[in-house]
Design an enzyme around this catalytic site. Structure first.
Site, PDB file in Angstrom:
ATOM      1  N   TRP A   1       0.748  -1.186  -0.153  1.00 50.31           N
ATOM      2  CA  TRP A   1       0.067  -0.057  -0.048  1.00 50.31           C
ATOM      3  C   TRP A   1       0.822   1.185   0.040  1.00 50.31           C
ATOM      4  O   TRP A   1       1.901   1.207   0.727  1.00 50.31           O
ATOM      5  CB  TRP A   1      -0.800   0.195   1.108  1.00 50.31           C
TER       6      TRP A   1
ATOM      7  N   THR B   1     -12.384   7.597   7.159  1.00 50.47           N
ATOM      8  CA  THR B   1     -13.177   6.540   8.101  1.00 50.47           C
ATOM      9  C   THR B   1     -12.016   6.288   9.126  1.00 50.47           C
ATOM     10  O   THR B   1     -11.082   6.412   9.041  1.00 50.47           O
ATOM     11  CB  THR B   1     -13.685   5.258   7.344  1.00 50.47           C
TER      12      THR B   1
ATOM     13  N   HIS C   1     -10.515   3.585   9.650  1.00 53.98           N
ATOM     14  CA  HIS C   1      -9.876   2.310   9.067  1.00 53.98           C
ATOM     15  C   HIS C   1      -8.384   2.704   9.521  1.00 53.98           C
ATOM     16  O   HIS C   1      -7.614   1.785   9.945  1.00 53.98           O
ATOM     17  CB  HIS C   1      -9.784   2.226   7.497  1.00 53.98           C
TER      18      HIS C   1
END
Ligand code: DLZ
Length: 163
Positions: A31, A95, A97
């Site tokens: 990522w 969010t 997350h």
């Protein structure tokens, strides 16, 4: 000097012990790959600069930062690394997350080191935006990957000295 102007990775190379002969595992999250590849490069270049042999550095990629601690466990077991360095970049989104991933990887990293009695280094950027990550992966604030490598070398040395 204001923190905003500082290269946070600056250190005195003379103060770092030689790490020839030690094995290092580097686990890299896919990522934010542009950032994590710069961090990983800084990390391995710093290890090499301080004496590590290329064949003693094993690099493993995992899908995201959440998977970093398991990647570290795999390298402790299969490569018998003396230290593992977890490299990732988590960027705040809309969010929660971000909070869950950061919490899990930080906790997982700490538990990994305790479980194997070996250094597990937290080389994960947790930033509010992409620019902050760029600044810390070879930009104006240095490279967190270099710092992670130095931490691994220092912690291996600390263990040796106290044996
Ligand atoms: C899902 C996710 C999100 C939203 N953001 C990031 C991030 O900024 N940085 C990162 O390293 N990983 C992220 N991930 C992926 C998770 O770490 C993990 O790979 C997935 O939730 C699957 O377990």
């Amino acid at each position: 000097m204001a923190t905003s102007l500082k290269n946070l990775s600056a250190y005195d190379p003379e103060s770092i012990p030689d790490c020839t002969g030690f094995k290092f595992g580097i686990v890299v999250s896919e990522w934010n790959e542009a950032i994590t590849s710069s961090l990983a490069e800084g990390c391995s270049e710093t290890l090499l600069k301080h004496g590590a042999m290329r064949e003693n550095i094993k690099l493993l990629t995992v899908p995201g930062s959440f998977e970093l601690p398991l990647g570290g466990q795999i390298l402790f077991e299969s490569f018998e690394a003396d230290a593992v360095i977890l490299i990732g970049c988590v960027i705040q989104g809309e969010t929660r997350h971000f909070d869950f991933i950061c919490q899990a990887v930080a906790q997982g990293c700490m538990e990994l080191g305790m479980k194997y009695h070996k250094p597990a280094v937290f080389g994960v950027l947790t930033t509010n935006n992409l620019q902050q990550a760029i600044d810390r992966s070879g930009g104006i604030h240095g490279n967190k990957g270099d710092e992670a490598a130095i931490t691994a070398i220092k912690m291996i040395n600390l263990k040796l000295r106290l044996k």
